[in-house]
Scaffold this active site. Structure first.
Site, mmCIF file in Angstrom:
data_model
loop_
_atom_site.group_PDB
_atom_site.id
_atom_site.type_symbol
_atom_site.label_atom_id
_atom_site.label_comp_id
_atom_site.label_asym_id
_atom_site.label_seq_id
_atom_site.Cartn_x
_atom_site.Cartn_y
_atom_site.Cartn_z
ATOM 1 C CB CYS A 111 -14.204 -16.299 132.792
ATOM 2 S SG CYS A 111 -12.541 -16.492 133.428
ATOM 3 C CG HIS A 249 -15.444 -20.284 130.826
ATOM 4 N ND1 HIS A 249 -14.618 -19.501 130.040
ATOM 5 C CD2 HIS A 249 -14.865 -20.308 132.053
ATOM 6 C CE1 HIS A 249 -13.612 -19.065 130.759
ATOM 7 N NE2 HIS A 249 -13.726 -19.547 131.982
ATOM 8 C CG ASN A 279 -9.919 -19.714 131.859
ATOM 9 O OD1 ASN A 279 -10.451 -18.908 131.092
ATOM 10 N ND2 ASN A 279 -10.270 -19.824 133.131
#
Ligand SMILES: CC(C)(COP(=O)(O)OP(=O)(O)OC[C@H]1O[C@@H](n2cnc3c(N)ncnc32)[C@H](O)[C@@H]1OP(=O)(O)O)[C@@H](O)C(=O)NCCC(=O)NCCS
Length: 355
Positions: A111, A249, A279
């Protein structure tokens, strides 16, 4: 001294929306659980390859920068869901852009891949190796998802965004970053099925099983991101009050709230779009940055703080001084090809293949 200004930005979200209600048609879950635990209402499911999303994002970013693709010197793609591992993702994008002069490589830190990719491109510009770069954060995570696992599949979505960096002698762009990896916890997020250890074992590539220790990742993500924010601010001589927008994030609204609290940033200074996309792994910070610009949250000269975490468990925080321009120099009419399936139909196709 040379800096790397961010002169162009563009995003590409696949049009197909998978809602929490759609997920409840094939999983034992519901909208109330998903929104209260994560803040996510819907996510996008791609009907095209990652290369296609990266191409559209990059063309939009290049148009915004007013840079001809033929003049691009470096392409870095941050992702963990490659269309192909060999040849790399970035070289496929290079072909599509017609950027014949460019060097091209991928960065995979899950990520955090977009921000780690940004670090490498920034360093190559600041040391004079190249004069400009296209940096992409993109994922087609739906293709690698275990759609039977309600603890994981409700959290993720597909998407992509890109930025253009260009050398400047003004003090702007990425001022500094703190990078790290909590590798003691690398087994808390493992996608079994993605990688060489599973090949030639009779398993279809892409059929995955996720080990995912949500609460443990949550705890370590908060510590990693807030520690990185404090470190990068101190190293660059700033306080959290100097930061205009925090663009974290987007994995879980509760994680973002906890990081803001620990860092001492007021909630209204944080940019949030997790409700729309879930996400998107490497694409989350990239898309959030583009939307923060589009929505007027990034102003000329703004100081931006971008903390992230991902499998590994990698963590980081980047401090960016925005330049004077917050509007694109140009636009392009390049679009994704239309989809003939809904998001739910695409996911049902994955479920059928996984058996
Ligand atoms: C995954 C996460 C949302 C779970 O939230 P949580 O509050 O910790 O919830 P728990 O894991 O304790 O699960 C609580 C219950 O909900 C259940 N549950 C899990 N997924 C569910 C779903 N989609 N729908 C309904 N119930 C669900 C669990 O089975 C568990 O039930 P039990 O108590 O009967 O065993 C949260 O831990 C998280 O976001 N962690 C970070 C993960 C992450 O972002 N990873 C990305 C890395 S880049």
């Amino acid at each position: 001294m040379t800096y790397a200004a961010i002169t162009g930005w563009g995003k590409c979200l696949p049009p197909n929306v998978l809602t929490n209600a759609d997920l409840a048609t094939f999983l034992d879950t519901n909208d109330e659980w998903i929104t209260s635990r994560t803040g996510i209402s819907e996510r996008r499911i791609s009907h095209v390859s990652l290369e296609e999303m990266a191409y559209v994002s990059s063309m939009r970013a290049l148009a915004a920068a007013g840079l001809d693709p033929a003049d691009v010197e470096l392409i870095v793609v941050g992702t963990c869901s490659f269309d192909d591992q060999v040849p790399n993702q970035a070289s496929g994008l290079q072909v599509r852009l017609g950027a014949k002069r460019a060097a091209s490589y991928d960065v995979n830190t899950a990520c955090t891949s977009f921000l780690y990719a940004l670090s490498t491109a920034n360093a190559l510009i600041r040391t004079g190796v190249v004069r400009n770069a296209v940096v992409v954060g993109g994922e087609l995570i739906s293709a690698f998802m275990d759609w039977h696992n309600r603890g994981v599949c409700v959290l993720f979505g597909d998407g992509c965004a890109a930025v253009v960096l260009e050398a400047t002698d003004k003090v702007e762009g990425l001022l500094g970053e703190k990078l790290g990896c909590d590798s003691d916890a690398r087994n808390t997020l493992v996608v079994e099925g993605m990688g060489g250890r599973y090949c030639n074992k009779g398993l279809p590539y892409g059929q995955t099983s996720w080990t995912f220790e949500g609460p443990e990742i949550f705890k370590r993500a908060v510590l990693g991101m807030s520690g990185a924010c404090a470190d990068v601010l101190a190293a660059q001589g700033y306080k959290v009050d100097d930061v205009d927008v925090v663009i974290p994030h987007q994995a879980n609204l509760r994680i973002m709230d906890a990081v803001a609290k620990r860092v001492g940033a007021p909630a209204d200074r944080m940019f949030v779009n997790v409700q729309k996309y879930g996400n998107m792994s490497a694409a989350t910070v990239a898309v959030a940055l583009v939307e923060a610009i589009e929505e007027g949250r990034v102003q000329p000269g703004s100081l931006l703080l971008l903390p992230a975490f991902g499998a590994g468990l990698t963590w980081c925080a980047h401090l960016i001084r925005w330049g004077q321009r917050t509007t694109p120099l140009g636009t392009t009419d390049i679009e994704l090809p239309p989809s003939d399936r809904t998001a739910l139909e695409i996911v049902q196709g994955y479920l059928k293949k996984a058996g």
